[in-house]
Design a protein around this motif. Structure first.
Motif, mmCIF file in Angstrom:
data_model
loop_
_atom_site.group_PDB
_atom_site.id
_atom_site.type_symbol
_atom_site.label_atom_id
_atom_site.label_comp_id
_atom_site.label_asym_id
_atom_site.label_seq_id
_atom_site.Cartn_x
_atom_site.Cartn_y
_atom_site.Cartn_z
ATOM 1 N N ILE A 6 0.846 -1.188 0.000
ATOM 2 C CA ILE A 6 0.000 0.000 0.000
ATOM 3 C C ILE A 6 0.886 1.244 0.000
ATOM 4 N N LYS A 7 0.592 2.162 -0.910
ATOM 5 C CA LYS A 7 1.397 3.385 -0.985
ATOM 6 C C LYS A 7 1.187 4.247 0.241
ATOM 7 N N ALA A 8 2.298 4.651 0.847
ATOM 8 C CA ALA A 8 2.252 5.523 2.014
ATOM 9 C C ALA A 8 2.699 6.934 1.685
ATOM 10 N N THR A 9 3.847 7.052 1.001
ATOM 11 C CA THR A 9 4.457 8.363 0.827
ATOM 12 C C THR A 9 5.134 8.483 -0.534
ATOM 13 N N GLU A 10 5.478 9.743 -0.848
ATOM 14 C CA GLU A 10 6.198 10.051 -2.093
ATOM 15 C C GLU A 10 7.086 11.257 -1.813
ATOM 16 N N GLY A 11 8.374 11.134 -2.150
ATOM 17 C CA GLY A 11 9.281 12.242 -1.874
ATOM 18 C C GLY A 11 9.274 12.595 -0.398
ATOM 19 N N THR A 12 9.130 13.893 -0.112
ATOM 20 C CA THR A 12 8.964 14.331 1.284
ATOM 21 C C THR A 12 7.787 15.289 1.430
ATOM 22 N N THR A 13 6.911 15.271 0.425
ATOM 23 C CA THR A 13 5.782 16.208 0.462
ATOM 24 C C THR A 13 4.429 15.534 0.331
ATOM 25 N N PHE A 14 4.413 14.220 0.039
ATOM 26 C CA PHE A 14 3.138 13.558 -0.213
ATOM 27 C C PHE A 14 2.925 12.408 0.753
ATOM 28 N N ILE A 15 1.774 12.432 1.423
ATOM 29 C CA ILE A 15 1.311 11.331 2.269
ATOM 30 C C ILE A 15 -0.042 10.888 1.716
ATOM 31 N N ALA A 65 10.018 7.043 -4.662
ATOM 32 C CA ALA A 65 11.208 7.881 -4.475
ATOM 33 C C ALA A 65 11.279 9.031 -5.466
ATOM 34 N N HIS A 66 11.795 10.160 -4.998
ATOM 35 C CA HIS A 66 12.163 11.296 -5.838
ATOM 36 C C HIS A 66 13.608 11.666 -5.501
ATOM 37 N N SER A 111 17.696 13.884 0.105
ATOM 38 C CA SER A 111 18.582 12.731 0.262
ATOM 39 C C SER A 111 17.802 11.444 0.510
ATOM 40 N N GLY A 112 18.478 10.314 0.305
ATOM 41 C CA GLY A 112 17.850 9.032 0.602
ATOM 42 C C GLY A 112 17.481 8.911 2.060
ATOM 43 N N ALA A 113 18.342 9.372 2.952
ATOM 44 C CA ALA A 113 18.059 9.305 4.382
ATOM 45 C C ALA A 113 16.830 10.129 4.745
ATOM 46 N N THR A 114 16.732 11.323 4.170
ATOM 47 C CA THR A 114 15.583 12.178 4.448
ATOM 48 C C THR A 114 14.286 11.496 4.032
ATOM 49 N N GLN A 115 14.283 10.887 2.860
ATOM 50 C CA GLN A 115 13.062 10.236 2.395
ATOM 51 C C GLN A 115 12.759 8.957 3.163
ATOM 52 N N ALA A 116 13.788 8.220 3.568
ATOM 53 C CA ALA A 116 13.558 7.038 4.392
ATOM 54 C C ALA A 116 12.914 7.423 5.715
ATOM 55 N N SER A 127 24.446 5.662 -4.734
ATOM 56 C CA SER A 127 24.689 6.255 -3.413
ATOM 57 C C SER A 127 23.393 6.683 -2.750
ATOM 58 N N TRP A 128 22.464 7.241 -3.544
ATOM 59 C CA TRP A 128 21.176 7.670 -2.998
ATOM 60 C C TRP A 128 20.395 6.471 -2.467
ATOM 61 N N ILE A 129 20.365 5.397 -3.250
ATOM 62 C CA ILE A 129 19.650 4.192 -2.822
ATOM 63 C C ILE A 129 20.287 3.605 -1.571
ATOM 64 N N GLN A 130 21.611 3.588 -1.513
ATOM 65 C CA GLN A 130 22.305 3.091 -0.320
ATOM 66 C C GLN A 130 21.957 3.934 0.899
ATOM 67 N N ASP A 131 21.845 5.234 0.726
ATOM 68 C CA ASP A 131 21.503 6.138 1.819
ATOM 69 C C ASP A 131 20.106 5.807 2.352
#
Length: 236
Positions: free
Chosen positions: A57-66, A90-91, A96-101, A143-147
């Motif tokens: 189930i989709k929860a989020t997108e980037g850091t602006t969409f829930i 992901a966007h 950063s990857g950490a921010t989106q995680a 690197s982004w995916i690893q983050d």
């Protein structure tokens, strides 16, 4: 997961023998669906009666969409006894990857060893509104995916599932094999066989084989049996 291109879904048609990859064999494997706000009113009792065992189930997108549908969809799947998990679109060009995680984890993307929760999914694929690889080089994308992956694992103890297509992965990560030993793969390909997989993967854990069918959303299979699906939810 609505942005897969026809090119990606018709990518190299090489059979993957470690997955029961024919249409005829699909009934023998746990079947699932993945849904988002495009399917706001899922009848979960009917989905369960139709033989579905799991849902993403989709929860989020980037850091602006829930997703406003996430809570009701997740609760609905839980109430009928499905094994379920959340995914994040992901966007990589926006933060950063950490921010989106962390954003994903804060809004439904967590994991617990309760036997019904699948690890969170990093949906990493074609850019719906710009450059295919989000303006990142292959090394920067890896690197982004690893983050993202390392941040998720540090908070949950599980590496996220990676959802992608072989075409996008080859183009945008240089066909990196860096995740094959840690991250389960969920491959998207709408055809009678899975086709070639990203480097390092001998098989895929999940297969999204159609974008429509008898149940809402996209149609999926788990590579294994019901007991294996339960073990994956438990983390064993």
């Amino acid at each position: 997961m609505k942005f897969l291109t026809l090119l990606s879904l018709a990518s190299i048609a090489v059979a993957t023998p470690l997955f029961n990859a024919t249409f005829a064999g699909r009934q023998s494997q746990p079947q699932g669906i993945d849904v988002s706000g495009f399917q706001p009113n899922v009848d979960w009792n009917t989905v369960k009666a139709n033989g579905i065992s799991f849902a993403f189930i989709k929860a989020t997108e980037g850091t602006t969409f829930i997703s406003s549908s996430f809570s009701s969809q997740y609760t609905g799947a839980t109430n009928v006894g499905l094994i379920r998990g959340a995914y994040h679109f992901a966007h990589p060009d926006s933060s950063s990857g950490a921010t989106q995680a962390n954003f994903f984890l804060a809004h439904g993307g967590g994991w617990s060893a309760d036997g019904i929760t699948l690890p969170g999914v990093l949906d990493i694929e074609y850019n719906p509104s710009g450059a295919e690889c989000y303006g990142l080089s292959a090394s920067a994308m890896v690197s982004w995916i690893q983050d993202f992956s390392n941040t998720y694992e540090s908070k949950t103890g599980r590496f996220p599932i990676i959802y992608t297509t072989t075409d996008w992965w080859t183009t945008c990560t240089g066909n990196s094999a860096a995740f094959a030993s840690t991250n389960p793969l969920w491959i998207a390909r709408y055809a009678s066989s899975i086709g070639a997989l990203p480097a390092g993967y001998a098989t895929t854990t999940f297969w999204q084989f159609a974008d429509s069918g008898p149940n809402p959303g996209d149609q999926d299979l788990f590579n294994g049996d019901a007991a294996g699906l339960e073990r994956m939810a438990l983390g064993s």
